[in-house]
Design an enzyme around this catalytic site. Sequence first.
Site, PDB file in Angstrom:
ATOM      1  N   CYS A 159       0.799  -1.230   0.000  1.00  0.00           N
ATOM      2  CA  CYS A 159       0.000   0.000   0.000  1.00  0.00           C
ATOM      3  C   CYS A 159       0.829   1.276   0.000  1.00  0.00           C
ATOM      4  CB  CYS A 159      -0.935  -0.003   1.207  1.00  0.00           C
ATOM      5  SG  CYS A 159      -1.770  -1.582   1.479  1.00  0.00           S
ATOM      6  N   HIS A 290      -3.427   8.134   5.114  1.00  0.00           N
ATOM      7  CA  HIS A 290      -3.541   6.749   4.638  1.00  0.00           C
ATOM      8  C   HIS A 290      -4.962   6.258   4.872  1.00  0.00           C
ATOM      9  CE1 HIS A 290      -2.038   2.948   3.274  1.00  0.00           C
ATOM     10  NE2 HIS A 290      -2.420   2.337   4.376  1.00  0.00           N
ATOM     11  N   HIS A 336      -9.467   1.588  -1.541  1.00  0.00           N
ATOM     12  CA  HIS A 336      -8.025   1.445  -1.337  1.00  0.00           C
ATOM     13  C   HIS A 336      -7.439   0.856  -2.607  1.00  0.00           C
ATOM     14  CE1 HIS A 336      -4.159   0.879   0.159  1.00  0.00           C
ATOM     15  NE2 HIS A 336      -4.402   0.345   1.340  1.00  0.00           N
TER      16      HIS A 336
END
Length: 632
Positions: A159, A290, A336
């Site tokens: 990520c 995030h 995401h």
Amino acid sequence: MSDACVIASGAVSALGLGPLAYRVPGAGERAPVAIARDEELARAGLLRPFAARAPAALGVAPGADRATDLLKAALSQTLTALERVRPGWRGERIGIALGTSSGGMLTAERFFAARAEGADAGSLAALASGATYFAPFNDALAAFGLERTPLRTHLLAACAASTLAIGLGLRWLDRDACDLVLAGGYDALSTFVAAGFEALRATTASSSRPFRLGRDGMALGEGAAVVALVREDRRRGAPVMVRVAGFGASTDAVHITAPDRTGSGLMRAGAAALADAGWPASRVGLVSAHATATPYNDAMESRAIAALFAAPRPVEGSGAAPPPPVVHPFKAQIGHTLGAAGALESLAAAAALAASIAPPAASEGELDPDAPALLLERAEPRPLDAALKLSAAFGGANAALLLTSRASGRKPRRARPVHLRAAARVTGFDLGRLAEATGIPRDRLARLDALCRLGLTAVAALADVVGEGALRGAGIVAGHALATIDTNDVYDARRRARGARFVEPRLFPATSPNAIAGECAIAYQLTGPSFAVGAGLGGALEALRAAAELVASSDADRMVVVAADDAGPVARELLGLTVAQHRAVACGAVALLLQADPGDAGRLREVDLDLPVDHDGPVGHLALLRWLDEHG
């Protein structure tokens, strides 16, 4: 001046193509949300089938792999824009740094299934070349004649991949290693990955609500984003979308999937980015978070943000403290997007800076007092000079970028010589000895995959040479040939046999190529930058070059390089089905320690920061062994 200026970009998200992919609402508007119930994930049997898919039509001819198409779409937009603002760019020295979490996973799923069903060699061969992590990277570059670019790196950093890619591009420009950098990331939606996140209880049952009470996780998204970067003093009049003025990276070294609950690791990355730019926290008005909307991540990130902005922040001439920075949780809008997340979120922050608009948060509900953040219900006009982009990933990897709307005045970092201090090689592992060397219980080691055990064994052997104290606080880069492909096959076999709802949650983290770096970081407290790389079968040399870059640029004083290959049956068969069929792959691992301090200069060898990476030579860790032999 040496900010990295974004002069062109391309993007794809569930919100659309180009600027639509990261559009910031106008003043008074709410945030658009593209997350919805996903019928493909529902048919697979997932209980939380919510996701955000990019448009079916991407503006490029569709191919056999969706991830490749997404990356091609973003690259096509970027290169088209480059032709307008920097004619003749193909004649310049180019660097390419692109990141991903799952690469060619969609094709790999088909390859694993076909192999299990006993498909003939011709059918398997048609899938094999696209089933690697690096296949979309190389196929997309080849579509634009960029596949032989000497300075290219494929970051397999989950990520945080594209945030790290942009940061690495800044370092290349600082060192004058190239004139132009193409940086960013990509990922497509796959049942393989969605099932894993659901098994870890990280996905939402309805909508993503970062920093709110009752938040229950994220929805996955798909997308891609690529930016073209040049140095401020070499932009040749090209208009600037945003400037990358600072970069920082760190590792939690606490847990392979859960964040350090104190937020100290992410805070260190953010502080390093601010320090790199020489930019005070008081002048940052926006934090691109995030924000995965999982209980632990948001609480951790809130603490990191609080620590970064805890110092008094006086407004010039008034003596009053300015308001805290607005927090933008863009994942609540586009899902995401894994390897694309950092780049897409940076572009959204850039759009906010350009418009002087503080973007709204898509989530609703009462703020969690344990995870406070300044979230806006609607977009508000605000003067914004800078945004801090924060990213975190499996393995405890953290990365941050400081983005500014005007020149920061930073000076390029001067490259330091980098020296190889020690090396260690192993050809296998013994659980008993490994448990004794690392202090990790044998039963936990037994649950790790073979690749992680090999990597740990190699780093343990390195620690025997230099002492554990010499490793503590270092960073780590892992280099791969075929990465975790055998582990992935084991994980996916259970998914096919029992259904997506019943995958093995303990095995899913090991399917990330970044897991080996994370496990070694935890065992030896490697708290510097960490990630994995692999643009081809010579990925071990890529790791050496990337690690040396971070030491040269003072992002770390010491870096561990680890390359490992489990040489399992799937890896061997895949090589046998491709043009690499006559190249040997062996079980084993190599670990190196790089450092800035030359120590005994007569004993330590210097590492060439521009060492060539040969993806057509020895496979995996064998490439590092050849390099050691040639430079001994």
